[in-house]
Design a protein around this motif. Structure first.
Motif, short mmCIF file in Angstrom:
data_model
loop_
_atom_site.label_atom_id
_atom_site.label_comp_id
_atom_site.label_asym_id
_atom_site.label_seq_id
_atom_site.Cartn_x
_atom_site.Cartn_y
_atom_site.Cartn_z
N LYS A 197 0.40 7.75 5.95
CA LYS A 197 -0.40 6.53 6.03
C LYS A 197 -1.68 6.62 5.21
O LYS A 197 -2.17 7.69 4.89
CB LYS A 197 -0.76 6.22 7.49
N VAL A 198 -2.18 5.41 4.91
CA VAL A 198 -3.44 5.29 4.21
C VAL A 198 -4.51 5.05 5.28
O VAL A 198 -4.21 4.47 6.31
CB VAL A 198 -3.37 4.07 3.26
N ASN A 199 -5.71 5.48 5.00
CA ASN A 199 -6.76 5.28 6.00
C ASN A 199 -7.39 3.89 5.82
O ASN A 199 -8.51 3.77 5.36
CB ASN A 199 -7.81 6.39 5.83
N ASP A 200 -6.62 2.85 6.16
CA ASP A 200 -7.17 1.50 5.99
C ASP A 200 -6.73 0.58 7.14
O ASP A 200 -5.98 0.98 8.03
CB ASP A 200 -6.81 0.92 4.62
#
Lengths: 378, 381
Positions: B118-121
């Motif tokens: 996952k992306v940290n957004d």
């Protein structure tokens, strides 16, 4: 003699303000602008607490599931809370919504209603969480629990029980680094302006100085080698300055293997030198046209490598990979990306080899054009 | 006419610059806006997700269907690093890999986990909620001894509940975002092409030898300057029309609404300001190469510091404070303000009018400075 030509070529290059601007100053100015513009963007994308409102009338106060859920989701003592909740009357919250102090507000009658001002991720999360609370409420109703303790236990398990995941995301995820990598790559290619200029000085069909050099009793090969050596050294100084600036002032992360980064920068600069030699020997135009061509083509290369928008590199890599496979700015950018993001070196080595092939093809073609040039009159 | 002919000749030689930047504006805007659908009602944001199902059980298929309904599923090309590249470049925000026998093992209380990237957004956090909600419900019904067939039905029934949501505005927010973004980005192309062209053309006329020949010619210098100014304004008008047509091509007929009209007026005022800035640079700087460098720095500098490339809302306050010294800041801010206007009246238009007055003030300053420079140069000559 070699050393004499080398030193004089260095002096000539450092006295040319335009070349120094494009290879030394412009990348530093651009890097500073990147840093200013992108310093906040990744922080802004991270999930922040969402400001919402709840109409705290009797309908809300009497609804246990909603009360419990929102006191948990908006608990001010919990750093991981997702909502910052303002309670009040409908009019007050409507006013806050108009002023954009909150993303939306909730009121209950027989069902839940959400009022928002516009579409967006905050509004979507708010709606989704309210649906989640309905899920909890429905789940408990379906199982017909009686005691408050049981309701509470199951509500919390539905809201907060651990879902085990194995997170295999890589460590280095800062995608704005790509901008700085394209900057390094662009600077390496801008080195072409230096080698083009140096070579122009010794080509008899390009300058008066070249005509004088052509009749001088000095080996042409030695002359070319010394001039290009000086332009290569000047270029490496420019790239080195940019590295120092980006690492120590802008805090750019190039990964842990700095020696491989330096090797890539050297090979990248060599490809810049090759491009300059190629343009200088193929294009029979004046110096300004050649300079414009090098700057223009480097900008196009940089555009496809992601300088004007990071996703452009990915779009090209994904849909038209051949464009970036023959793009030297992308080879350098991708090599730096591979060192930063991946643990293996396959991709890095592929890019180094691609750069060397690119450089030698250009030098080979230039060699064909340059060799045995003789003029009876010019 | 002689002046205008010479102007056109130089312009024709450099037409590539104008064509390149116009295509850049239209092309980049088109790529950026292509995926955005216009809407006047609530549209749930759909995070970009890639999911692989190695379980292939009834529950896993239902889980995949649920994720598919709530996300934009992205296909990933079949090469080794494609998945990691997609996560890094935010092509996907969340990746889910359901291992073999995952749901069977989960129902049998075995220690199992989903593989994720996952992306940290925001989008990844949102996607994570979908995953957690489904798995928690399965876990919840399992703990209450519900069998698998009934569980799928209960989970689905429960997940299908939707909440009533109303939007207070009926503005086409996505369409307005496209509109303001197009005009914001035009700051870069206007400076990089128009300002560059005009400065270069004026520089050609100001070449010392040519300047001397013009000075001794029978044409009055005031008449000559007037023709030159009119030619420049004509070029600006031409580019203005091309950019407005470009806006229609990229963002559609929203250009012909009041919102579009205000953006077009903003652009008109900004183009006049840019023209005067170009004239100043053309007279002030004699070295052609230096003009190229300076305009590159001005175009990129104003675009980065004033919100042309990165929206003003994402810029740090220190950068925005710096941006205030450029007319571009007020032009871009006006475009952003337009997208928020619900009804057009003096109150809602006031900040935009003030911004435009500031841009006009910059224009006047550039004109005064140009006159001073011309006067000084004539004295030296």
């Amino acid at each position: 003699m070699y050393f004499h030509i080398f030193i004089n070529s260095l002096k000539v290059l450092f006295k040319n303000k335009m070349l120094i601007f494009w290879t030394f100053i412009f990348p530093i100015v651009l890097g500073t602008l990147f840093n200013m513009a992108f310093s906040n963007i990744e922080k802004e994308e991270m999930f922040n607490i969402i400001d919402i409102g709840i109409v705290n009338d009797d309908n809300y106060k009497n609804n246990q599931a909603y009360n419990m859920a929102f006191s948990y989701l908006g608990n001010v003592d919990d750093d991981n809370r997702i909502f910052n909740i303002s309670y009040g009357s409908k009019d007050k919250l409507q006013d806050m919504l108009e002023k954009e102090d909150i993303s939306g507000y909730l009121y209950l009658d027989t069902t839940a209603h959400i009022i928002i001002k516009s579409n967006g991720i905050n509004e979507s999360v708010f709606k989704y969480v309210v649906e989640e609370i309905n899920t909890i409420s429905n789940g408990i109703q379906e199982l017909e629990f009686r005691s408050i303790e049981e309701i509470s236990k199951y509500a919390i398990s539905l809201m907060n029980s651990e879902v085990k995941v194995n997170d295999t995301t890589k460590k280095n995820m800062s995608y704005t680094m790509i901008e700085f990598y394209t900057l390094i790559a662009m600077t390496c290619l801008y080195g072409a302006t230096l080698s083009m200029y140096s070579l122009n000085q010794i080509l008899p069909n390009m300058s008066n100085k070249g005509k004088r050099v052509a009749v001088s009793p000095v080996s042409k090969f030695k002359m070319i080698l010394a001039s290009l050596g000086a332009s290569f050294i000047t270029q490496l100084i420019g790239v080195l300055l940019l590295f120092i600036y980006t690492i120590f002032i802008l805090n750019v992360d190039y990964g842990s293997n700095i020696f491989l980064v330096i090797l890539l920068a050297i090979v990248g600069s060599f490809s810049g030198l090759a491009l300059g030699v190629f343009v200088s020997s193929i294009l029979k135009k004046n110096e300004n046209t050649k300079l414009g061509f090098i700057i223009g083509i480097t900008m196009v290369y940089s555009f496809f490598a992601g300088m004007m928008g990071i996703t452009m590199k990915y779009i090209i890599d994904k849909n038209m990979p051949i464009i970036n496979k023959i793009n030297p700015v992308n080879m350098i950018t991708d090599g730096l990306y591979a060192l930063y993001y991946y643990d293996t070196l396959d991709r890095y080595i592929f890019n180094i080899i691609s750069l060397l092939i690119f450089s030698f093809i250009l030098i080979f073609i230039s060699f064909i054009f340059l060799r045995r040039q003789k003029y009876d009159s010019i | 006419m002689t002046v205008f002919k010479a102007f056109l000749k130089i312009l024709n030689k450099n037409k590539g610059t104008i064509i390149f930047y116009t295509l850049l504006l239209i092309g980049i805007s088109y790529i950026n806006f292509n995926s955005l659908e216009s809407s006047r009602s609530f549209e749930q944001v759909k995070p970009k997700v890639h999911i692989r199902d190695n379980d292939n059980s009834t529950l896993s298929k239902d889980f995949v269907n649920y994720i598919t309904d709530n996300s934009e599923i992205i296909e990933i090309k079949n090469y080794d690093e494609a998945l990691d590249d997609a996560v890094f470049y935010r092509d996907i925000s969340y990746y889910i890999n359901i291992p073999e026998n995952y749901f069977d093992d989960l129902l049998n209380n075995k220690d199992v986990s989903l593989e994720i990237k996952k992306v940290n957004d925001y989008n990844a956090t949102f996607a994570e909620r979908f995953v957690n909600r489904y798995i928690r419900l399965v876990d919840f019904y399992k703990n209450n001894n519900i069998n698998q067939e009934e569980m799928i039905k209960l989970v689905r029934d429960n997940l299908n509940n939707t909440v009533d949501i109303q939007m207070t505005t009926n503005l086409d927010t996505t369409g307005l975002l496209k509109l303001s973004s197009y005009f914001d980005f035009s700051n870069y192309t206007i400076i990089a092409s128009l300002v560059f062209m005009i400065s270069m053309i004026l520089n050609s006329f100001n070449d010392l030898n040519i300047h001397k020949r013009i000075t001794i010619s029978s044409m009055n210098y005031k008449k000559h300057n007037r023709y030159l100014l009119l030619s420049n304004l004509l070029l600006s008008l031409g580019l203005f029309i091309i950019y407005v047509l470009g806006a229609f091509l990229v963002v559609g007929d929203i250009v012909f609404t009041y919102h579009g009209l205000v953006c077009v007026i903003n652009m008109g005022i900004f183009i006049v300001c840019s023209t005067t800035m170009a004239i100043l640079i053309g007279y002030l700087i004699t070295n052609r190469n230096a003009i190229g460098g300076l305009i590159n720095v001005i175009a990129l500098g104003t675009s980065f510091l004033c919100g042309s490339f990165v929206p003003q809302q994402y810029l740090p306050s220190s950068v925005l404070a710096m941006g205030h010294v450029f007319p571009s800041f007020y032009y871009i801010e006006s475009n952003d303000l337009v997208s928020k206007i619900e009804s057009f009246n003096l109150d809602s238009l006031r900040p935009i009018i003030i911004n435009n007055i500031i841009v006009i003030a910059f224009t006047i300053v550039f004109i005064i400075l140009t006159n001073i420079v011309i006067k000084k140069k004539r004295k030296i000559g």
